[in-house]
Design a protein around this motif. Structure first.
Motif, PDB file in Angstrom:
ATOM      1  N   HIS A 211       0.910  -1.349   0.138  1.00 56.04           N
ATOM      2  CA  HIS A 211      -0.138   0.085  -0.026  1.00 56.04           C
ATOM      3  C   HIS A 211       0.747   1.273  -0.061  1.00 56.04           C
ATOM      4  O   HIS A 211       2.069   1.480   0.613  1.00 56.04           O
ATOM      5  CB  HIS A 211      -0.996  -0.094   1.406  1.00 56.04           C
ATOM      6  CG  HIS A 211      -1.620   1.193   1.481  1.00 56.04           C
ATOM      7  ND1 HIS A 211      -2.876   1.651   0.828  1.00 56.04           N
ATOM      8  CD2 HIS A 211      -1.314   2.326   2.229  1.00 56.04           C
ATOM      9  CE1 HIS A 211      -3.435   2.736   1.337  1.00 56.04           C
ATOM     10  NE2 HIS A 211      -2.376   3.211   1.957  1.00 56.04           N
ATOM     11  N   GLY A 212       0.464   2.202  -0.688  1.00 57.90           N
ATOM     12  CA  GLY A 212       1.336   3.617  -0.881  1.00 57.90           C
ATOM     13  C   GLY A 212       2.426   3.389  -1.761  1.00 57.90           C
ATOM     14  O   GLY A 212       2.576   2.429  -2.652  1.00 57.90           O
ATOM     15  N   ASN A 213       3.374   4.138  -1.588  1.00 56.33           N
ATOM     16  CA  ASN A 213       4.665   3.945  -2.214  1.00 56.33           C
ATOM     17  C   ASN A 213       6.092   4.273  -1.551  1.00 56.33           C
ATOM     18  O   ASN A 213       7.008   4.783  -2.354  1.00 56.33           O
ATOM     19  CB  ASN A 213       4.657   4.986  -3.568  1.00 56.33           C
ATOM     20  CG  ASN A 213       4.222   6.496  -3.018  1.00 56.33           C
ATOM     21  OD1 ASN A 213       4.554   6.904  -2.033  1.00 56.33           O
ATOM     22  ND2 ASN A 213       3.528   7.185  -3.968  1.00 56.33           N
ATOM     23  N   CYS A 214       5.841   4.155  -0.349  1.00 59.37           N
ATOM     24  CA  CYS A 214       7.164   4.412   0.605  1.00 59.37           C
ATOM     25  C   CYS A 214       8.322   3.437   0.181  1.00 59.37           C
ATOM     26  O   CYS A 214       7.882   2.108   0.471  1.00 59.37           O
ATOM     27  CB  CYS A 214       6.898   4.565   1.830  1.00 59.37           C
ATOM     28  SG  CYS A 214       8.283   4.541   3.130  1.00 59.37           S
ATOM     29  N   PRO A 215       9.392   3.719  -0.279  1.00 51.45           N
ATOM     30  CA  PRO A 215      10.524   2.696  -0.666  1.00 51.45           C
ATOM     31  C   PRO A 215      11.461   2.293   0.666  1.00 51.45           C
ATOM     32  O   PRO A 215      12.225   1.472   0.461  1.00 51.45           O
ATOM     33  CB  PRO A 215      11.088   3.240  -1.714  1.00 51.45           C
ATOM     34  CG  PRO A 215      11.355   4.882  -1.523  1.00 51.45           C
ATOM     35  CD  PRO A 215       9.797   5.068  -0.521  1.00 51.45           C
ATOM     36  N   LEU A 216      11.360   3.121   1.726  1.00 49.94           N
ATOM     37  CA  LEU A 216      12.419   2.902   2.753  1.00 49.94           C
ATOM     38  C   LEU A 216      11.581   2.751   4.076  1.00 49.94           C
ATOM     39  O   LEU A 216      10.574   3.451   4.478  1.00 49.94           O
ATOM     40  CB  LEU A 216      13.272   4.191   3.075  1.00 49.94           C
ATOM     41  CG  LEU A 216      14.159   4.564   1.572  1.00 49.94           C
ATOM     42  CD1 LEU A 216      14.673   5.897   1.834  1.00 49.94           C
ATOM     43  CD2 LEU A 216      15.242   3.332   1.383  1.00 49.94           C
ATOM     44  N   PHE A 217      12.125   2.062   4.880  1.00 48.16           N
ATOM     45  CA  PHE A 217      11.602   1.600   6.298  1.00 48.16           C
ATOM     46  C   PHE A 217      12.812   1.693   7.063  1.00 48.16           C
ATOM     47  O   PHE A 217      13.840   0.850   6.914  1.00 48.16           O
ATOM     48  CB  PHE A 217      10.984   0.523   6.400  1.00 48.16           C
ATOM     49  CG  PHE A 217       9.666   0.684   7.559  1.00 48.16           C
ATOM     50  CD1 PHE A 217      10.162   0.893   8.849  1.00 48.16           C
ATOM     51  CD2 PHE A 217       8.447   0.717   7.206  1.00 48.16           C
ATOM     52  CE1 PHE A 217       9.138   0.798   9.796  1.00 48.16           C
ATOM     53  CE2 PHE A 217       7.459   0.716   8.169  1.00 48.16           C
ATOM     54  CZ  PHE A 217       7.960   0.672   9.458  1.00 48.16           C
ATOM     55  N   LEU A 218      13.096   2.566   8.168  1.00 45.69           N
ATOM     56  CA  LEU A 218      14.254   2.543   9.088  1.00 45.69           C
ATOM     57  C   LEU A 218      13.529   2.562  10.397  1.00 45.69           C
ATOM     58  O   LEU A 218      12.817   2.965  10.809  1.00 45.69           O
ATOM     59  CB  LEU A 218      14.996   4.053   8.948  1.00 45.69           C
ATOM     60  CG  LEU A 218      16.118   4.117  10.071  1.00 45.69           C
ATOM     61  CD1 LEU A 218      17.208   3.187   9.743  1.00 45.69           C
ATOM     62  CD2 LEU A 218      16.474   5.815   9.768  1.00 45.69           C
ATOM     63  N   VAL A 219      14.164   1.320  11.023  1.00 47.96           N
ATOM     64  CA  VAL A 219      14.022   1.141  12.680  1.00 47.96           C
ATOM     65  C   VAL A 219      15.153   1.370  13.340  1.00 47.96           C
ATOM     66  O   VAL A 219      16.272   1.051  13.260  1.00 47.96           O
ATOM     67  CB  VAL A 219      13.394  -0.344  12.667  1.00 47.96           C
ATOM     68  CG1 VAL A 219      13.379  -0.682  14.246  1.00 47.96           C
ATOM     69  CG2 VAL A 219      12.412  -0.770  11.738  1.00 47.96           C
ATOM     70  N   VAL A 220      15.027   2.425  14.236  1.00 45.05           N
ATOM     71  CA  VAL A 220      16.064   2.886  15.308  1.00 45.05           C
ATOM     72  C   VAL A 220      15.831   2.171  16.592  1.00 45.05           C
ATOM     73  O   VAL A 220      14.815   1.897  17.281  1.00 45.05           O
ATOM     74  CB  VAL A 220      15.769   4.205  15.514  1.00 45.05           C
ATOM     75  CG1 VAL A 220      16.745   4.921  16.551  1.00 45.05           C
ATOM     76  CG2 VAL A 220      15.509   4.952  14.245  1.00 45.05           C
ATOM     77  N   GLY A 221      16.902   1.251  16.846  1.00 33.40           N
ATOM     78  CA  GLY A 221      16.757   0.473  18.124  1.00 33.40           C
ATOM     79  C   GLY A 221      17.599   1.026  19.340  1.00 33.40           C
ATOM     80  O   GLY A 221      17.328   2.276  19.277  1.00 33.40           O
ATOM     81  N   ARG A 222      17.596   0.349  20.335  1.00 34.84           N
ATOM     82  CA  ARG A 222      17.839   0.831  21.537  1.00 34.84           C
ATOM     83  C   ARG A 222      19.445   1.173  21.600  1.00 34.84           C
ATOM     84  O   ARG A 222      20.243   0.351  21.182  1.00 34.84           O
ATOM     85  CB  ARG A 222      17.725  -0.308  22.639  1.00 34.84           C
ATOM     86  CG  ARG A 222      17.992  -0.046  24.021  1.00 34.84           C
ATOM     87  CD  ARG A 222      17.543  -0.953  24.939  1.00 34.84           C
ATOM     88  NE  ARG A 222      17.195  -2.311  24.669  1.00 34.84           N
ATOM     89  CZ  ARG A 222      16.970  -3.127  25.515  1.00 34.84           C
ATOM     90  NH1 ARG A 222      16.420  -2.974  26.654  1.00 34.84           N
ATOM     91  NH2 ARG A 222      16.620  -4.510  25.065  1.00 34.84           N
ATOM     92  N   VAL A 223      19.756   1.974  22.381  1.00 32.90           N
ATOM     93  CA  VAL A 223      21.398   2.504  22.217  1.00 32.90           C
ATOM     94  C   VAL A 223      21.773   1.546  23.593  1.00 32.90           C
ATOM     95  O   VAL A 223      21.422   1.365  24.599  1.00 32.90           O
ATOM     96  CB  VAL A 223      21.586   3.855  22.954  1.00 32.90           C
ATOM     97  CG1 VAL A 223      23.268   4.126  23.060  1.00 32.90           C
ATOM     98  CG2 VAL A 223      21.012   4.889  21.932  1.00 32.90           C
TER      99      VAL A 223
END
Length: 289
Positions: A211-223
């Motif tokens: 769905h949609g057109n977003c080509p990037l997914f970034l997951v920021v984890g725990r330091v």
């Protein structure tokens, strides 16, 4: 049907190499075109920069907002990462849009409200902080207009709902979707950035959405404090995991890798890119030595 050279959210890229132009025909869906990539970022200097900014009296800054600001800056500096595929064609997105989630409460059953924002070139960090504070407050205290629309659609019989969603995707593929439907949708964005670190959770590799057109997914984890080798010595550094999911059809791996490396350098040396935090705080006069 003739290919549209212009959509409401982007323009057709005409100078595409043949090997890239054929990709959307070979890999027809976003998730079969997915590449996963992990970065381990030494965030020690960025944490210090945030602490000094806050101590200098700047509007309250979090590490995640700094990451959002730098992701947007990377997309402006590397515009070929800000493309998307629609109807087997490659488009350059009009503007940098980031989407992220805000929990209404710290509770397992609390709803997640998605926020989508346009980031302008050379936008000040202060403007980003103020705007995001307002957006997060509104998301946590109110309900989005899309919530009512979703509830309305869910009242439809299943065959009608299925037909409505199919019509939505058909119109979107041909650039005919009304902007009132696509503009607030978080999946019509340059990237979705998920902050699992705020939930004290390790980063995961997230799927992309058809769905949609977003080509990037970034997951920021725990330091996490992590032993690293520096100048032949083992030192404990604060390491932030970033896990990317990337639609390979928009750009090759070399360009994408260099773009991610640019983000890493900016986060690991914020003074080089942003200057001293005491000087960056608006309206503050720095004391002379």
């Amino acid at each position: 049907m003739r290919t549209r050279t212009r959509r409401r959210d982007g323009r057709l890229v005409t100078d595409v190499p043949d090997e890239r132009a054929i990709m959307p025909f070979i890999m027809r869906h976003r998730n079969e075109s997915t590449v996963y990539f992990e970065q381990l970022v030494d965030i020690t200097a960025a944490q210090d920069w945030v602490a000094r900014w806050n101590a200098a009296g700047g509007p309250r800054l979090s590490l995640f907002v700094l990451v959002l600001h730098e992701v947007a800056g990377m997309l402006h500096a590397r515009p070929r990462m800000n493309r998307f595929v629609a109807h087997r064609r490659l488009y350059q997105r009009d503007g940098v849009y980031l989407s992220f989630g805000a929990m209404k409460e710290s509770d397992d059953n609390a709803p997640l409200q998605m926020i989508k924002r346009r980031f302008e070139p050379q936008e000040s960090l202060t403007a980003v902080i103020h705007d995001l504070d307002t957006a997060i407050h509104e998301a946590r205290t109110g309900s989005a207009a899309s919530d009512a629309e979703v509830k309305l659609f869910l009242k439809l019989p299943i065959p009608l709902l299925d037909a409505a969603v199919s019509a939505f995707h058909w119109l979107d593929a041909r650039g005919l979707l009304p902007p009132a439907l696509s503009r607030p949708d978080p999946m019509f964005s340059s990237a979705v950035v998920s902050n699992l670190g705020s939930l004290r959770t390790d980063a995961a590799f997230h799927h992309l959405y058809e769905h949609g057109n977003c080509p990037l997914f970034l997951v920021v984890g725990r330091v996490r404090p992590t032993p690293v080798v520096h100048d032949g010595e083992i030192r404990i550094r604060q390491i932030l995991p970033l896990r990317w999911t990337f639609d390979e059809r928009i750009e090759d791996g070399l360009y994408a890798g260099r773009s991610a490396e640019l983000l890493r350098r900016r986060l690991e040396d914020p003074i080089h890119h942003l200057g001293l935090p005491e000087d960056a705080v608006p309206g503050r006069v720095r004391e002379q030595p």
